[in-house]
Write an enzyme that holds these catalytic residues in place. Structure first.
Site, short mmCIF file in Angstrom:
data_model
loop_
_atom_site.label_atom_id
_atom_site.label_comp_id
_atom_site.label_asym_id
_atom_site.label_seq_id
_atom_site.Cartn_x
_atom_site.Cartn_y
_atom_site.Cartn_z
N ILE A 168 38.67 32.12 46.15
CA ILE A 168 37.50 32.28 45.31
C ILE A 168 36.51 31.18 45.66
O ILE A 168 36.88 30.16 46.25
CB ILE A 168 37.85 32.27 43.80
CG1 ILE A 168 38.58 30.97 43.41
CG2 ILE A 168 38.67 33.48 43.43
CD1 ILE A 168 38.92 30.90 41.92
N ASP A 169 35.26 31.38 45.29
CA ASP A 169 34.20 30.44 45.66
C ASP A 169 34.40 29.07 45.03
O ASP A 169 35.05 28.93 43.99
CB ASP A 169 32.83 30.98 45.23
CG ASP A 169 32.45 32.25 45.95
OD1 ASP A 169 32.97 32.48 47.06
OD2 ASP A 169 31.63 33.01 45.41
N LYS A 170 33.77 28.08 45.63
CA LYS A 170 33.84 26.70 45.15
C LYS A 170 33.49 26.60 43.66
O LYS A 170 34.22 25.98 42.89
CB LYS A 170 32.88 25.83 45.96
CG LYS A 170 32.71 24.41 45.42
CD LYS A 170 31.63 23.65 46.18
CE LYS A 170 31.39 22.28 45.56
NZ LYS A 170 30.30 21.54 46.24
N THR A 172 33.36 28.94 41.40
CA THR A 172 34.03 29.91 40.53
C THR A 172 35.36 29.31 40.10
O THR A 172 36.07 28.72 40.91
CB THR A 172 34.28 31.23 41.29
OG1 THR A 172 33.02 31.79 41.70
CG2 THR A 172 35.02 32.23 40.42
N ARG A 272 28.86 38.40 42.88
CA ARG A 272 27.54 37.77 42.86
C ARG A 272 26.50 38.65 43.55
O ARG A 272 25.38 38.84 43.04
CB ARG A 272 27.62 36.40 43.52
CG ARG A 272 28.59 35.46 42.81
CD ARG A 272 28.93 34.24 43.65
NE ARG A 272 27.78 33.36 43.80
CZ ARG A 272 27.77 32.30 44.60
NH1 ARG A 272 28.85 32.00 45.34
NH2 ARG A 272 26.70 31.53 44.68
#
Length: 358
Positions: A168-170, A172, A272
């Site tokens: 998962i994104d930084k 998130t 997103r």
């Protein structure tokens, strides 16, 4: 062995080296990649050849690298229209040394939700990078896992057959599963690939939905105008990778909405990009336009309220809330839920109080 990841990693590094660490010598080029063209290869443009042989590199990125003089054939730079020949040696030459990507254990706290001999489920905080990459070669979740398992002789953090199954994104927050054995990673990877896992995210987005639930379908690919952002393309196009997101309205606050998102696919920035595509960017998502005041009043008090919201939760408001899969050893269904982190919980409470006094 199958690995399923949410991030679409580029082979081609940023052409101008921006955001990368490490020393370089002006005028020098360093080899980052090498391959030899097969003897039976037909004559074809080098940008087409490389895009077909390197799955994580778009043709557009390859063309830019060639135009910058970074793609060489037999020791000389070539343009993207160069026709490859059997026996050609193709190299990627960049203006900085190749960074050592060896993962070293680092003593970083982890919120371990579950752990046994086969796997770990971790609740990742916002702000933590999952895996080393450009500009983030330490302090990542992978470094923290390496420290946590440093006394487990069978676990090698540099072995691709163990470790992260998805990402998962930084910025998130939420749940991730890490495989401690090759068999566990193979089993979990297949489950993600076959879409038999269950993952849901909670997100605060701009705007109010007409409907209570919906489905977003559109290929996810790199935005040609901004390589750090993803864009949505028609499902029948040959651009990007197929992606489907299901959403359900949880709470409405007039100018923003709390939604649950369930993924059929796991593309980079999928939620997103999909939410921006339908006109509902994630609240405070700077990269996708969520730090603008997109809905609401024009009063000074409302603008001040929104700025206070941004300060309270200064990241995209996205949380990987649930994760479900079949245990690779026991065959038992495993389901986990993660509570919202404090910044998101306080922001939601602030919107609840705002709508009550409206």
């Amino acid at each position: 062995m199958m690995e399923y990841v949410d991030d679409d990693l580029d082979l081609m590094a940023d052409e101008n080296g921006s955001g990368l660490e490490g020393d370089s010598t002006p005028g020098m080029l360093y080899e980052h990649f090498r391959m030899e063209v097969d003897k039976g290869q037909d004559s074809v443009r080098i940008d087409k050849y490389l895009s077909e042989h390197q799955q994580h590199s778009s043709r557009n990125r390859i063309q830019k690298a060639a135009d910058a003089g970074f793609i060489h054939v037999n020791g000389k730079p070539v343009k993207s229209n160069y026709k490859v020949r059997p026996g050609d040696v193709i190299t990627l030459m960049l203006d900085r040394p190749h960074y050592d990507t060896t993962i070293e254990p680092e003593e970083i706290p982890l919120d371990v939700v579950f752990e046994d001999d086969a796997l770990m489920v971790i609740n990742k905080p916002a702000g933590m990078v999952v895996h080393p990459g450009c500009g983030n070669f330490s302090g990542t979740l992978v470094n923290a896992v390496a420290w946590h398992l440093k006394d487990l002789e069978s676990y090698d953090p540099n072995d691709p057959e163990v470790g992260l199954v998805h990402r998962i994104d930084k910025d998130t927050s939420g749940l991730l599963v890490v495989a401690k054995t090759p068999d566990a990673k193979t089993s979990l990877g297949k489950q993600f690939f076959n879409k038999t896992t269950h993952r849901s995210y909670n997100a605060l987005v701009w705007g109010n939905f007409v409907e209570d639930e919906g489905r977003i379908e559109g290929n996810i690919g790199r935005d040609p105008k901004d390589r750090l952002r993803m864009d949505v393309f028609p499902p029948d196009s040959e651009i990007g990778k197929p992606a489907v997101t299901h959403y359900r309205v949880m709470e409405r606050y007039g100018y923003t909405t709390l939604v649950e998102c369930v993924l059929e696919t796991g593309r980079t920035h999928q939620i997103r990009a999909h939410m921006k595509h339908i006109g509902h960017p994630l609240f405070c998502d700077e990269r996708y336009g969520g730090t603008e005041i997109l809905r609401g009043e024009r009063t000074a008090s409302y603008k001040a309220y929104i700025q206070n919201c941004f300060k309270l939760c200064p990241r995209q408001v996205l949380h990987a809330r649930t994760l479900g899969f079949v245990h690779p050893v026991t065959g038992q269904q495993m389901d986990f839920t993660s509570e919202w982190p404090d910044d998101m919980a306080m922001l939601i409470d602030k919107w609840r109080r705002y709508i009550k006094v409206k």
